[in-house]
Write an enzyme that holds these catalytic residues in place. Structure first.
Site, PDB file in Angstrom:
ATOM      1  N   THR A   7      32.228  92.533  -5.170  1.00 54.33           N
ATOM      2  CA  THR A   7      32.389  92.332  -3.818  1.00 54.33           C
ATOM      3  C   THR A   7      31.237  91.084  -3.405  1.00 54.33           C
ATOM      4  OG1 THR A   7      30.602  93.787  -2.876  1.00 54.33           O
ATOM      5  CG2 THR A   7      32.634  94.620  -3.602  1.00 54.33           C
ATOM      6  N   GLY A  12      27.017  83.090  -1.960  1.00 54.44           N
ATOM      7  CA  GLY A  12      26.167  82.303  -2.926  1.00 54.44           C
ATOM      8  C   GLY A  12      25.775  83.122  -4.035  1.00 54.44           C
ATOM      9  N   LEU A  33      36.039  88.908   2.154  1.00 53.73           N
ATOM     10  CA  LEU A  33      36.847  88.730   3.473  1.00 53.73           C
ATOM     11  C   LEU A  33      37.543  87.156   3.533  1.00 53.73           C
ATOM     12  CD1 LEU A  33      34.796  90.191   6.643  1.00 53.73           C
ATOM     13  CD2 LEU A  33      37.100  90.850   5.798  1.00 53.73           C
ATOM     14  N   ASP A  54      38.459  93.997   3.239  1.00 55.49           N
ATOM     15  CA  ASP A  54      37.286  94.252   4.041  1.00 55.49           C
ATOM     16  C   ASP A  54      36.693  95.518   3.346  1.00 55.49           C
ATOM     17  OD1 ASP A  54      35.690  95.205   5.901  1.00 55.49           O
ATOM     18  OD2 ASP A  54      37.183  95.302   7.647  1.00 55.49           O
ATOM     19  N   VAL A  55      35.643  95.311   2.950  1.00 60.38           N
ATOM     20  CA  VAL A  55      34.840  96.332   1.868  1.00 60.38           C
ATOM     21  C   VAL A  55      34.530  97.281   2.950  1.00 60.38           C
ATOM     22  CG1 VAL A  55      34.229  94.986   0.176  1.00 60.38           C
ATOM     23  CG2 VAL A  55      32.585  95.243   2.201  1.00 60.38           C
ATOM     24  N   SER A 130      17.710  94.120  -1.757  1.00 59.84           N
ATOM     25  CA  SER A 130      16.909  93.099  -1.355  1.00 59.84           C
ATOM     26  C   SER A 130      15.620  93.617  -1.355  1.00 59.84           C
ATOM     27  CB  SER A 130      17.286  92.572   0.235  1.00 59.84           C
ATOM     28  OG  SER A 130      16.222  91.790   0.679  1.00 59.84           O
ATOM     29  N   TYR A 144      19.138  95.349   8.950  1.00 59.44           N
ATOM     30  CA  TYR A 144      18.945  94.927   7.499  1.00 59.44           C
ATOM     31  C   TYR A 144      18.066  95.742   6.433  1.00 59.44           C
ATOM     32  CZ  TYR A 144      19.514  91.611   4.113  1.00 59.44           C
ATOM     33  OH  TYR A 144      19.738  91.040   2.429  1.00 59.44           O
TER      34      TYR A 144
HETATM   35  N1  LIG Z   1      20.476  84.907  -0.639  1.00 57.23           N
HETATM   36  C1  LIG Z   1      19.358  85.442  -0.523  1.00 57.23           C
HETATM   37  O1  LIG Z   1      18.352  85.029  -0.219  1.00 57.23           O
HETATM   38  C2  LIG Z   1      19.263  87.228  -0.753  1.00 57.23           C
HETATM   39  C3  LIG Z   1      18.240  87.782  -0.688  1.00 57.23           C
HETATM   40  C4  LIG Z   1      18.293  89.122  -1.029  1.00 57.23           C
HETATM   41  C5  LIG Z   1      19.327  89.872  -0.764  1.00 57.23           C
HETATM   42  N2  LIG Z   1      20.374  89.286  -0.894  1.00 57.23           N
HETATM   43  C6  LIG Z   1      21.583  90.101  -1.006  1.00 57.23           C
HETATM   44  O2  LIG Z   1      22.486  89.545  -1.756  1.00 57.23           O
HETATM   45  C7  LIG Z   1      23.989  89.870  -1.473  1.00 57.23           C
HETATM   46  C8  LIG Z   1      24.709  88.355  -1.349  1.00 57.23           C
HETATM   47  O3  LIG Z   1      24.073  87.558  -0.682  1.00 57.23           O
HETATM   48  P1  LIG Z   1      24.386  86.027  -0.351  1.00 57.23           P
HETATM   49  O4  LIG Z   1      22.999  85.229  -0.112  1.00 57.23           O
HETATM   50  O5  LIG Z   1      25.340  85.612  -1.422  1.00 57.23           O
HETATM   51  O6  LIG Z   1      25.106  86.092   1.090  1.00 57.23           O
HETATM   52  P2  LIG Z   1      26.509  85.215   1.448  1.00 57.23           P
HETATM   53  O7  LIG Z   1      26.562  85.391   2.866  1.00 57.23           O
HETATM   54  O8  LIG Z   1      26.683  83.941   0.800  1.00 57.23           O
HETATM   55  O9  LIG Z   1      27.736  86.015   0.770  1.00 57.23           O
HETATM   56  C9  LIG Z   1      27.929  87.552   1.259  1.00 57.23           C
HETATM   57  C10 LIG Z   1      29.532  87.571   1.168  1.00 57.23           C
HETATM   58  O10 LIG Z   1      29.917  88.831   1.700  1.00 57.23           O
HETATM   59  C11 LIG Z   1      31.110  88.753   2.363  1.00 57.23           C
HETATM   60  N3  LIG Z   1      31.435  89.624   3.380  1.00 57.23           N
HETATM   61  C12 LIG Z   1      30.669  89.953   4.370  1.00 57.23           C
HETATM   62  N4  LIG Z   1      31.403  90.935   5.207  1.00 57.23           N
HETATM   63  C13 LIG Z   1      32.362  91.677   4.587  1.00 57.23           C
HETATM   64  C14 LIG Z   1      33.249  92.408   4.350  1.00 57.23           C
HETATM   65  N5  LIG Z   1      33.337  93.437   5.428  1.00 57.23           N
HETATM   66  N6  LIG Z   1      34.134  92.655   3.499  1.00 57.23           N
HETATM   67  C15 LIG Z   1      34.263  91.746   2.203  1.00 57.23           C
HETATM   68  N7  LIG Z   1      33.330  90.881   2.172  1.00 57.23           N
HETATM   69  C16 LIG Z   1      32.447  90.666   3.173  1.00 57.23           C
HETATM   70  C17 LIG Z   1      30.986  87.358   2.919  1.00 57.23           C
HETATM   71  O11 LIG Z   1      32.275  86.855   3.266  1.00 57.23           O
HETATM   72  C18 LIG Z   1      30.232  86.543   1.996  1.00 57.23           C
HETATM   73  O12 LIG Z   1      31.124  85.938   1.008  1.00 57.23           O
HETATM   74  C19 LIG Z   1      23.979  90.438   0.027  1.00 57.23           C
HETATM   75  O13 LIG Z   1      24.001  91.765  -0.089  1.00 57.23           O
HETATM   76  C20 LIG Z   1      22.631  89.972   0.582  1.00 57.23           C
HETATM   77  O14 LIG Z   1      22.120  90.999   1.365  1.00 57.23           O
HETATM   78  C21 LIG Z   1      20.509  87.988  -0.552  1.00 57.23           C
END
Ligand SMILES: NC(=O)c1ccc[n+]([C@@H]2O[C@H](COP(=O)([O-])OP(=O)(O)OC[C@H]3O[C@@H](n4cnc5c(N)ncnc54)[C@H](O)[C@@H]3O)[C@@H](O)[C@H]2O)c1
Length: 247
Positions: A7, A12, A33, A54-55, A130, A144
């Site tokens: 998911t 990123g 999404l 939509d998860v 996180s 968050y």
């Molecule tokens: N990037 C960081 O620094 C970091 C640090 C700690 C934790 N995280 C966690 O890692 C995970 C990925 O983060 P990221 O940096 O890749 O963020 P990102 O925003 O690039 O990716 C998140 C993805 O979730 C999708 N999404 C959001 N709502 C949705 C829904 N209702 N249904 C389906 N998809 C949905 C978005 O479209 C997006 O592609 C997240 O859970 C984030 O909290 C990220």
């Protein structure tokens, strides 16, 4: 054939996890999404399927799992959103949305998947939390940190209930990562330097750092790791007292 649902696959971290899982021989279900981005990713990963979903919606999740066809051997819950702001200024809808995408979605997708894995007596689930879900609150986190802390405990509960079904469950908690939702922080050179200095190993993490740990947890090399929360943060969570000063 090994198969995996991811998911947040267009994000990123999710996209890097999807690419590495594809390279490791998995059939990859790209759940997100953002239909345009998962279609694009599908064209880059040979054995993959874009599953616009939509998860937070059970029907949407069930439909995508059905479309995927196979019983997934693994699932990575990586979808997430942030709506930062002080608690007193945060509105109820923002709070609910953050809980829904970061916490409720893992319950929905994991349960739907675990029911299939149970029939096979095997599975592997990884929840992406996180460092925000750890012991140290940060200002203006809104829902968050609470959602991510909830996810760590939900993951532990899954491990307790599903270990006997043959399903291994773990959490990965990234720290400061230059990718996805945090990438914008690192475009500012001053901010980057400040954050690098806070990390004991003096560098900001990458999507590859996270994806490699996920690959390890998916592999047999980690077969006795279950119910753990693995911090991938360059030691930053140990550095809270670093600035106390001592003469
Ligand atoms: N990037 C960081 O620094 C970091 C640090 C700690 C934790 N995280 C966690 O890692 C995970 C990925 O983060 P990221 O940096 O890749 O963020 P990102 O925003 O690039 O990716 C998140 C993805 O979730 C999708 N999404 C959001 N709502 C949705 C829904 N209702 N249904 C389906 N998809 C949905 C978005 O479209 C997006 O592609 C997240 O859970 C984030 O909290 C990220």
């Amino acid at each position: 054939m090994k198969s995996i649902l991811i998911t947040g696959a267009s994000g990123g971290l999710g996209s890097e996890i999807a690419i590495q899982a594809g390279a490791n021989g998995y059939k990859v279900g790209l759940i997100d999404l953002n239909e345009e981005k998962i279609n694009e990713l599908q064209s880059k990963i040979p054995n993959s399927l874009a599953l616009p979903t939509d998860v937070t919606n059970e029907d949407s999740v069930n439909e995508s799992i059905k479309k995927f066809g196979d019983t997934p051997s693994a699932l990575v819950n990586c979808a997430g959103i942030v709506r930062f702001g002080s608690l007193l200024e945060q509105n109820v809808q923002d709070f609910k949305d953050v809980i829904a995408v970061n916490l409720l979605s893992s319950f929905i997708v994991s349960c739907a998947t675990a029911k299939l894995m149970e029939e096979k007596g095997a599975g592997n689930i990884i929840n992406i939390s996180s460092i925000s879900g750890g012991k140290h609150p940060a200002i203006h986190s809104g829902a968050y940190a609470a959602a991510k802390a909830g996810l760590v405990m939900l993951s532990e509960q899954m491990s307790l209930e599903w270990g006997k079904l043959g399903i291994r469950v773990n959490t990965v908690s990234p720290g400061f990562i230059d990718a996805g939702m945090s990438a914008s922080h690192y475009q500012d050179a001053e901010e980057r330097k400040k954050r690098e200095a806070m990390v004991p190993i003096q560098r900001i993490g990458t999507a590859d750092d996270i994806a490699k740990v996920v690959m390890f947890l998916l592999s047999e090399d980690s077969s006795y790791i279950h119910g753990e929360n693995i911090l991938v943060d360059g030691g930053v969570m140990n550095s809270v007292l670093a600035n106390i000063g001592r003469t």
